[in-house]
Design a protein around this motif. Structure first.
Motif, PDB file in Angstrom:
ATOM      1  N   HIS A 120      14.849   9.755  -4.232  1.00 41.32           N
ATOM      2  CA  HIS A 120      16.059   8.765  -3.481  1.00 41.32           C
ATOM      3  C   HIS A 120      15.507   7.874  -2.598  1.00 41.32           C
ATOM      4  O   HIS A 120      15.589   6.510  -2.457  1.00 41.32           O
ATOM      5  CB  HIS A 120      17.268   9.586  -3.036  1.00 41.32           C
ATOM      6  CG  HIS A 120      18.252   9.420  -4.153  1.00 41.32           C
ATOM      7  ND1 HIS A 120      19.478   9.491  -3.906  1.00 41.32           N
ATOM      8  CD2 HIS A 120      18.082   9.663  -5.611  1.00 41.32           C
ATOM      9  CE1 HIS A 120      20.201   9.558  -4.864  1.00 41.32           C
ATOM     10  NE2 HIS A 120      19.419   9.766  -6.237  1.00 41.32           N
ATOM     11  N   MET A 121      14.927   8.617  -1.506  1.00 34.68           N
ATOM     12  CA  MET A 121      14.548   7.685  -0.281  1.00 34.68           C
ATOM     13  C   MET A 121      13.480   6.798  -0.445  1.00 34.68           C
ATOM     14  O   MET A 121      13.485   5.720  -0.219  1.00 34.68           O
ATOM     15  CB  MET A 121      13.853   8.915   0.548  1.00 34.68           C
ATOM     16  CG  MET A 121      13.376   8.212   1.849  1.00 34.68           C
ATOM     17  SD  MET A 121      14.625   8.307   3.179  1.00 34.68           S
ATOM     18  CE  MET A 121      13.717   7.814   4.529  1.00 34.68           C
ATOM     19  N   HIS A 122      12.409   7.207  -1.610  1.00 36.33           N
ATOM     20  CA  HIS A 122      11.518   6.279  -1.816  1.00 36.33           C
ATOM     21  C   HIS A 122      11.987   5.263  -2.679  1.00 36.33           C
ATOM     22  O   HIS A 122      11.335   4.057  -2.661  1.00 36.33           O
ATOM     23  CB  HIS A 122      10.265   6.900  -2.424  1.00 36.33           C
ATOM     24  CG  HIS A 122       9.705   7.854  -1.468  1.00 36.33           C
ATOM     25  ND1 HIS A 122       8.482   8.953  -1.656  1.00 36.33           N
ATOM     26  CD2 HIS A 122       9.872   7.944  -0.036  1.00 36.33           C
ATOM     27  CE1 HIS A 122       8.375   9.279  -0.720  1.00 36.33           C
ATOM     28  NE2 HIS A 122       8.827   8.794   0.425  1.00 36.33           N
ATOM     29  N   SER A 175      14.771   3.830  -2.620  1.00 32.27           N
ATOM     30  CA  SER A 175      15.343   2.914  -1.720  1.00 32.27           C
ATOM     31  C   SER A 175      14.501   2.025  -1.089  1.00 32.27           C
ATOM     32  O   SER A 175      15.027   0.786  -0.750  1.00 32.27           O
ATOM     33  CB  SER A 175      16.544   3.641  -0.624  1.00 32.27           C
ATOM     34  OG  SER A 175      15.548   3.887   0.278  1.00 32.27           O
ATOM     35  N   ALA A 176      13.333   2.091  -1.013  1.00 33.44           N
ATOM     36  CA  ALA A 176      12.414   1.285  -0.351  1.00 33.44           C
ATOM     37  C   ALA A 176      11.208   0.777  -1.607  1.00 33.44           C
ATOM     38  O   ALA A 176      10.380   0.224  -1.332  1.00 33.44           O
ATOM     39  CB  ALA A 176      11.633   2.075   0.609  1.00 33.44           C
ATOM     40  N   ALA A 177      11.509   1.097  -2.981  1.00 32.40           N
ATOM     41  CA  ALA A 177      11.001   0.516  -4.014  1.00 32.40           C
ATOM     42  C   ALA A 177       9.695   1.044  -4.020  1.00 32.40           C
ATOM     43  O   ALA A 177       8.809   0.239  -4.395  1.00 32.40           O
ATOM     44  CB  ALA A 177      10.957  -1.077  -4.217  1.00 32.40           C
ATOM     45  N   VAL A 178       9.463   2.421  -3.874  1.00 31.76           N
ATOM     46  CA  VAL A 178       8.156   2.603  -4.122  1.00 31.76           C
ATOM     47  C   VAL A 178       8.507   4.161  -4.531  1.00 31.76           C
ATOM     48  O   VAL A 178       9.363   5.125  -4.063  1.00 31.76           O
ATOM     49  CB  VAL A 178       7.181   2.831  -2.882  1.00 31.76           C
ATOM     50  CG1 VAL A 178       8.036   3.427  -1.660  1.00 31.76           C
ATOM     51  CG2 VAL A 178       5.922   3.639  -3.041  1.00 31.76           C
ATOM     52  N   ALA A 217      15.904  14.287  -2.910  1.00 32.46           N
ATOM     53  CA  ALA A 217      16.063  13.483  -1.871  1.00 32.46           C
ATOM     54  C   ALA A 217      14.882  12.559  -1.622  1.00 32.46           C
ATOM     55  O   ALA A 217      14.996  11.301  -1.224  1.00 32.46           O
ATOM     56  CB  ALA A 217      16.176  14.443  -0.564  1.00 32.46           C
ATOM     57  N   ASP A 218      13.699  13.103  -1.701  1.00 33.78           N
ATOM     58  CA  ASP A 218      12.607  12.196  -1.634  1.00 33.78           C
ATOM     59  C   ASP A 218      12.572  11.017  -2.355  1.00 33.78           C
ATOM     60  O   ASP A 218      12.210   9.855  -2.018  1.00 33.78           O
ATOM     61  CB  ASP A 218      11.168  12.923  -1.622  1.00 33.78           C
ATOM     62  CG  ASP A 218      10.962  13.698  -0.510  1.00 33.78           C
ATOM     63  OD1 ASP A 218      11.371  13.709   0.716  1.00 33.78           O
ATOM     64  OD2 ASP A 218       9.800  14.369  -0.734  1.00 33.78           O
ATOM     65  N   PHE A 252       6.898   7.465  -5.172  1.00 29.21           N
ATOM     66  CA  PHE A 252       6.042   8.541  -4.998  1.00 29.21           C
ATOM     67  C   PHE A 252       6.507   9.694  -4.165  1.00 29.21           C
ATOM     68  O   PHE A 252       7.071   9.436  -3.065  1.00 29.21           O
ATOM     69  CB  PHE A 252       4.678   7.679  -4.268  1.00 29.21           C
ATOM     70  CG  PHE A 252       3.613   8.576  -3.769  1.00 29.21           C
ATOM     71  CD1 PHE A 252       2.506   9.022  -4.502  1.00 29.21           C
ATOM     72  CD2 PHE A 252       3.830   9.066  -2.317  1.00 29.21           C
ATOM     73  CE1 PHE A 252       1.757   9.945  -3.991  1.00 29.21           C
ATOM     74  CE2 PHE A 252       2.593   9.866  -1.888  1.00 29.21           C
ATOM     75  CZ  PHE A 252       1.871  10.430  -2.810  1.00 29.21           C
ATOM     76  N   THR A 253       6.217  10.987  -4.684  1.00 28.87           N
ATOM     77  CA  THR A 253       6.517  12.127  -4.067  1.00 28.87           C
ATOM     78  C   THR A 253       5.584  13.000  -3.401  1.00 28.87           C
ATOM     79  O   THR A 253       5.869  13.866  -3.384  1.00 28.87           O
ATOM     80  CB  THR A 253       7.744  12.904  -4.904  1.00 28.87           C
ATOM     81  OG1 THR A 253       7.250  12.953  -6.152  1.00 28.87           O
ATOM     82  CG2 THR A 253       8.813  12.015  -4.971  1.00 28.87           C
ATOM     83  N   ALA A 272      16.700  -1.169  -1.269  1.00 28.45           N
ATOM     84  CA  ALA A 272      17.029  -2.427  -0.171  1.00 28.45           C
ATOM     85  C   ALA A 272      16.371  -3.653  -0.638  1.00 28.45           C
ATOM     86  O   ALA A 272      16.915  -4.733  -0.701  1.00 28.45           O
ATOM     87  CB  ALA A 272      16.580  -1.702   1.109  1.00 28.45           C
ATOM     88  N   ARG A 284       2.696   1.185  -5.553  1.00 29.51           N
ATOM     89  CA  ARG A 284       3.564   0.167  -4.489  1.00 29.51           C
ATOM     90  C   ARG A 284       3.598  -1.348  -5.575  1.00 29.51           C
ATOM     91  O   ARG A 284       4.333  -2.096  -5.019  1.00 29.51           O
ATOM     92  CB  ARG A 284       2.940  -0.120  -3.262  1.00 29.51           C
ATOM     93  CG  ARG A 284       3.153   1.159  -2.481  1.00 29.51           C
ATOM     94  CD  ARG A 284       2.491   1.254  -0.986  1.00 29.51           C
ATOM     95  NE  ARG A 284       2.761   0.007  -0.365  1.00 29.51           N
ATOM     96  CZ  ARG A 284       2.570  -0.098   0.768  1.00 29.51           C
ATOM     97  NH1 ARG A 284       1.504   0.782   1.406  1.00 29.51           N
ATOM     98  NH2 ARG A 284       3.166  -1.191   1.654  1.00 29.51           N
TER      99      ARG A 284
END
Lengths: 456, 456
Positions: free
Chosen positions: B263-265, B267-270, B260-261, B272-273, B427, B288
């Motif tokens: 995916h989330m990241h 989606s912001a083009a970074v 999930a992390d 890193f978990t 995004a 970044r």
């Protein structure tokens, strides 16, 4: 076997009226997949609700309950409405307490009353208690059927008790020891019981409960605790420390999944966690339109900035070439920061008072990113517009990346301080803010360096 | 008690050299929190690795192993390097098989060899097998210590066996029945055993295993199966259907969280978990910068579009007012669609061949959204630039929202078809594409309606 193949096979068996084969089929496939296949067939109107209800009655009661439990709440409701009161009561009596409470609140008041009337008063008041908890609270996701032991039971007596309640209790792997006021004393796992001397008392082998949750807390707190402490089940207490329920790991997984989806979707400014394939055009329109229109009006600030600098633009149309690039870069850097921070706040890895500490680091990181991007963009500037334009875009890039990053990392903190969900610091929102700020920075820098008289 | 308060108390006890009180403290707090507090103190250099190692030796071995297991892999490695070979071997012998394999691969080759040398050959080859699985595979997250039974055991014999292995086995709640070739026959839960007649055979009460996973599958497949089918543990088989391990629900939760992390990241083009607070400025810069610079070059397409229409802009500077607004709207609508689709593809709710079906619906939804937004923006257009400009921005808005949405919903399908991760349809990427397309649509529409000769 994939669910779509199962769907076809079930349909073939249905058309040939081969009920025995259908029952065999259900026996040989995971119930979760069967429920998914039936839901598919119901959606496509290949099966009616009556067909499924009738099939359910042919299964052993325990299996009936399990299969029914794998349907979504929406389908459970539609199926329940086609059952006679007796079938429905039988089913709900054996359903996990949390799931049946959810279902009953969905039913027509009349049907709901019929089912409640047939239950004994203890079960009825249990349901009434469960449905009273607010939607996002631990109370709404916990179950009230858990294994309770007394501290003076021997291990043997405890095993006896667990054996006797195993069928109607959600889990017997973790049992809870309470005093005569129902206050939580300790916990014993079935593993502990199995390896202990039968003559020892439960009080002797139980462990103190260090981790529990209040019934009115947010569900995510429970889900995070279960994940962090690797628990099978988390005890839930009321204001008087009385044990009122447990949250099991599988419910915690569902809560965590929903939360992750919600975060993900908030980050794109769309708040929807249902089934995308089943959602109607109208529903999706409503879920998406609010933010889109709001962001249109947010963009007016960028427009106002541009209007203010119209003379500069008129004189240097080449500046427009770099406009999308510069404002996007601020937004992109900001989205990265916001996403990282939203997640760090959600996991509790970073808390409110860390803001100042994180800010200094963010400025350093963004400074480095800004330099790199300024170098990249200044070469484009040289090529497109000469040294002065190159200088303008390089300086602007450096500033917008820092400003965008600082806004992106700070907004989640501000939102959380104001008791809003930090996840509302979505990429589109950050983009809109970064755009407006970027336009003003860009043309201000241009006006200064390109030596214009300030516009009005 | 919050971890930051625990940190302070531990520090006070450490400064006053009150070891007994420190051990009592560890006894009275969840081990996961203790590990977090110690990690904090290690990060702040208030404790040295030697301090923690020395404290560990004072705990009963079982507790030592549990506490050590709650440290992150990075800290486990640093602590292990400060232990003598004997302490480290003792610890690794009792650690869950998956975790100790992860740890050993992190150690210096010399230390690694020392530990392996002290183990018996069976354990050694177990570790060598586990570390050989690729990083994202089920093999890398499964554990090889599971409870195995034979079908001809009686229930009583089975209970005896489980009792004897309970201490060193990760879970005894689910036991697996294999034949003499180690091929998976069925599964028995401890619950089933506890409620069954002691004289029955295991073969009689076991259930057929319908859900298992291949050792070379993606970890997410295992995590999703555990969540979907509400399993405590999922059996893992090799190419010959031999049982080689199990994935437990708590490991599945970790996998799901990481996913999930990620995916989330994405989606912001970074990408890193890790722990944001502990990450260095240099690391965050590297995580970044790549996407940011890439997106700068992506934005060249928007710039090229603008350059192409410079004459139009020169004549109608008022058009620039609406530029950020129009291109952002396409990007925002696209981000919404992409996010919804990425999640639907990840959960398997939507599959590749649904694209055409989803496309028609998406065009309808986006059409409605476009109309709404066109009405909103045309009023602004009337106010800022008169009826002709209003018409230009309304038509452009309608087109960019539809195009943005279609690109946003299609890109995840395209990426998944090309065997890339659909979540890379981030995004910022969608924004960049929507910007370039938006610029061209906007000025093309403007050139047509405002009756310009086409520019070169």
């Amino acid at each position: 076997m994939s669910v779509s193949i199962m769907t076809q096979e079930l349909l073939a068996l249905h058309i040939s009226h081969n009920q025995a084969a259908m029952l065999r089929f259900i026996d040989q496939h995971p119930l979760a997949d069967c429920a998914e296949a039936f839901s598919q067939l119901l959606t496509e109107r290949q099966f009616t609700e009556q067909d499924v209800c009738q099939l359910l009655t042919l299964l052993p009661l325990e299996k009936q309950v399990a299969l029914f439990g794998y349907f979504s709440l929406t389908w459970q409701e539609k199926l329940a409405e086609q059952m006679d009161a007796q079938q429905l009561t039988q089913l709900t009596e054996l359903m996990p307490h949390d799931e049946r409470a959810d279902l009953l609140t969905q039913l027509e008041p009349e049907l709901q009353q019929q089912v409640l009337d047939q239950m004994d008063s203890e079960e009825r008041s249990d349901i009434q208690r469960l449905v009273a908890y607010p939607e996002e609270s631990v109370g709404a996701v916990m179950t009230s059927d858990f294994a309770v032991l007394a501290a003076d039971y021997t291990v043997e007596q405890a095993m006896q008790k667990l054996r006797s309640i195993a069928k109607q209790t959600e889990t017997i792997y973790q049992a809870y020891v309470v005093d005569d006021q129902q206050r939580l004393q300790g916990t014993v796992s079935l593993r502990d019981l199995v390896i202990s001397e039968p003559s020892l008392t439960v009080g002797k082998i139980m462990t103190r409960v260090l981790i529990f949750v209040r019934v009115d807390e947010d569900q995510n707190v429970a889900a995070q605790a279960i994940s962090k402490y690797d628990l099978l089940a988390l005890p839930v207490v009321d204001g008087q420390n009385r044990l009122v329920g447990i949250v099991t790991y599988d419910d915690a997984m569902d809560v965590a999944e929903e939360e992750a989806d919600r975060h993900m979707h908030k980050s794109a400014a769309v708040d929807f966690t249902g089934n995308l394939k089943e959602a109607s055009v109208g529903l999706m329109y409503r879920k998406r339109v609010f933010w889109l229109v709001l962001l249109v009006f947010g963009n007016l600030f960028s427009g106002a900035g541009i209007a203010h600098f119209e003379d500069t633009i008129q004189a240097y149309v080449a500046l427009v070439f770099f406009l999308p690039l510069l404002i996007d870069s601020g937004g992109n850097a900001g989205s990265q920061s916001a996403t990282l921070m939203v997640r760090a706040l959600a996991t509790g890895e970073v808390i409110g008072k860390d803001w100042a500490k994180m800010l200094g680091r963010e400025v350093m990181i963004a400074g480095l990113l800004g330099v790199t991007m300024a170098v990249a963009v200044s070469m484009l500037g040289l090529w497109r517009g000469g040294p002065e334009i190159a200088l303008v875009v390089a300086i602007t890039m450096q500033i917008v990346v820092i400003v965008g990053s600082v806004v992106g990392m700070s907004l989640p903190f501000v939102l959380s301080k104001l008791k809003f969900d930090p996840a509302s610091a979505s990429a589109p929102l950050i983009t809109t803010i970064a755009d407006a700020v970027g336009v003003i920075i860009y043309f201000s820098v241009a006006t200064m360096i390109l030596d214009f008289p300030p516009t009005v």
